[in-house]
Motif scaffolding. Structure first.
Motif, PDB file in Angstrom:
ATOM      1  N   UNK A  99      44.199  37.195  34.115  1.00 38.47           N
ATOM      2  CA  UNK A  99      44.200  35.629  34.123  1.00 38.47           C
ATOM      3  C   UNK A  99      44.516  34.998  32.657  1.00 38.47           C
ATOM      4  N   UNK A 100      43.735  34.332  32.012  1.00 36.09           N
ATOM      5  CA  UNK A 100      43.876  33.928  30.599  1.00 36.09           C
ATOM      6  C   UNK A 100      43.789  35.328  29.871  1.00 36.09           C
ATOM      7  N   UNK A 101      43.158  36.230  30.067  1.00 37.50           N
ATOM      8  CA  UNK A 101      42.971  37.581  29.638  1.00 37.50           C
ATOM      9  C   UNK A 101      44.393  38.123  29.475  1.00 37.50           C
ATOM     10  N   UNK A 102      45.427  37.867  30.622  1.00 39.68           N
ATOM     11  CA  UNK A 102      46.650  38.331  30.617  1.00 39.68           C
ATOM     12  C   UNK A 102      47.406  37.653  29.382  1.00 39.68           C
ATOM     13  N   UNK A 103      47.268  36.384  29.483  1.00 41.47           N
ATOM     14  CA  UNK A 103      48.085  35.520  28.374  1.00 41.47           C
ATOM     15  C   UNK A 103      47.598  36.151  26.792  1.00 41.47           C
ATOM     16  N   UNK A 104      46.416  36.282  26.839  1.00 42.57           N
ATOM     17  CA  UNK A 104      45.856  36.797  25.466  1.00 42.57           C
ATOM     18  C   UNK A 104      46.517  38.270  25.154  1.00 42.57           C
TER      19      UNK A 104
END
Length: 251
Positions: A99-104
């Motif tokens: 999720x957000x970690x994929x974007x990061x």
């Protein structure tokens, strides 16, 4: 958890096992524990022979939690991840984010391409490029005085999760808008490392994994059957696909 300092913040991380390094970057309102330890990823990956490193993103877990929206850009959070690799003396690693970690993770690959050997994007497909809806109601839900007053379904879901994890809801509200910076299709095409995109078939947040994978020269997509955004992360189909992907792309 261990700690190091970057950008004036104390950042927490865990580092377990031996073998090829694999950096894990968790999602919004989660932590290394809730995203990777509790769903069984850390024991699965260490048993498969990987040195498993999981960061607590700024604003989350045991890391520092500033309340300033400006410090939660994906660029700055990707900088924390790169600084952690520097701190551990790791030149290059497998990288997996949810999720957000994929974007990061995508920002990490664009800003520090030599540090990223390959990528797994979980829980975020074409939403990486086209956006994943309006997150203002989630910020409002996090700041609501009375959780029972929240009517927005996604807002209620994230508020319940934040309460469960005893998170700093002011920090999360600061993070939720700033961290959603989109990546253009042209920049996704610059990610030339092997990349696996995996999203649950009942996920109403992440968007199509197949459309995101098609934007990258070496992208591949899988569906995580009958899982929504919250339940896909620990799914056995997801775990097996990741292990097979990592085996095909040794460091």
């Amino acid at each position: 958890m261990q700690f190091f300092d970057n950008d004036g913040l104390k950042i927490a991380y865990l580092d377990e096992g031996d073998g090829e390094p694999l950096l894990l970057i968790h999602g919004f309102a989660s932590s290394a524990f809730y995203n990777w330890v509790q769903p069984g990823w850390v024991p699965t990956l260490t048993a498969a022979g990987y040195r498993t490193i999981a960061i607590d993103n700024r604003g989350h877990g045991q890391s520092d939690k500033p309340h300033d929206m400006s410090v939660y850009t994906p660029t700055l959070m990707a900088g924390d991840a790169a600084a952690l690799l520097d701190h551990l003396g790791i030149a290059q690693a497998h990288v997996m984010g949810y999720s957000m970690g994929a974007r990061i993770s995508a920002f990490l690959a664009l800003q520090h391409p030599k540090r990223v050997h390959d990528l797994v994007f979980g829980g975020l497909g074409i939403g990486m490029v086209e956006g994943a809806g309006d997150w203002s109601p989630i910020a409002e839900a996090l700041l609501a005085d009375d959780a029972e007053s929240i009517s927005h379904p996604r807002g209620k879901m994230f508020r319940m999760f934040a309460d469960k994890t005893k998170s700093d809801k002011i920090a999360l509200a600061a993070c939720v808008i700033t961290s959603k910076e989109e990546i253009s299709a042209e920049n996704m095409a610059r990610i030339t490392q092997p990349a696996l995109v995996a999203v649950g078939t009942k996920d109403d947040i992440g968007g199509s994994p197949h459309r995101l994978a098609e934007l990258m020269p070496r992208g591949k997509a899988i569906d995580i059957p009958n899982r929504d955004h919250m339940l896909a992360v620990g799914d056995k189909v997801f775990k097996q696909a990741v292990l097979e992907f990592l085996k095909r792309h040794p460091l």
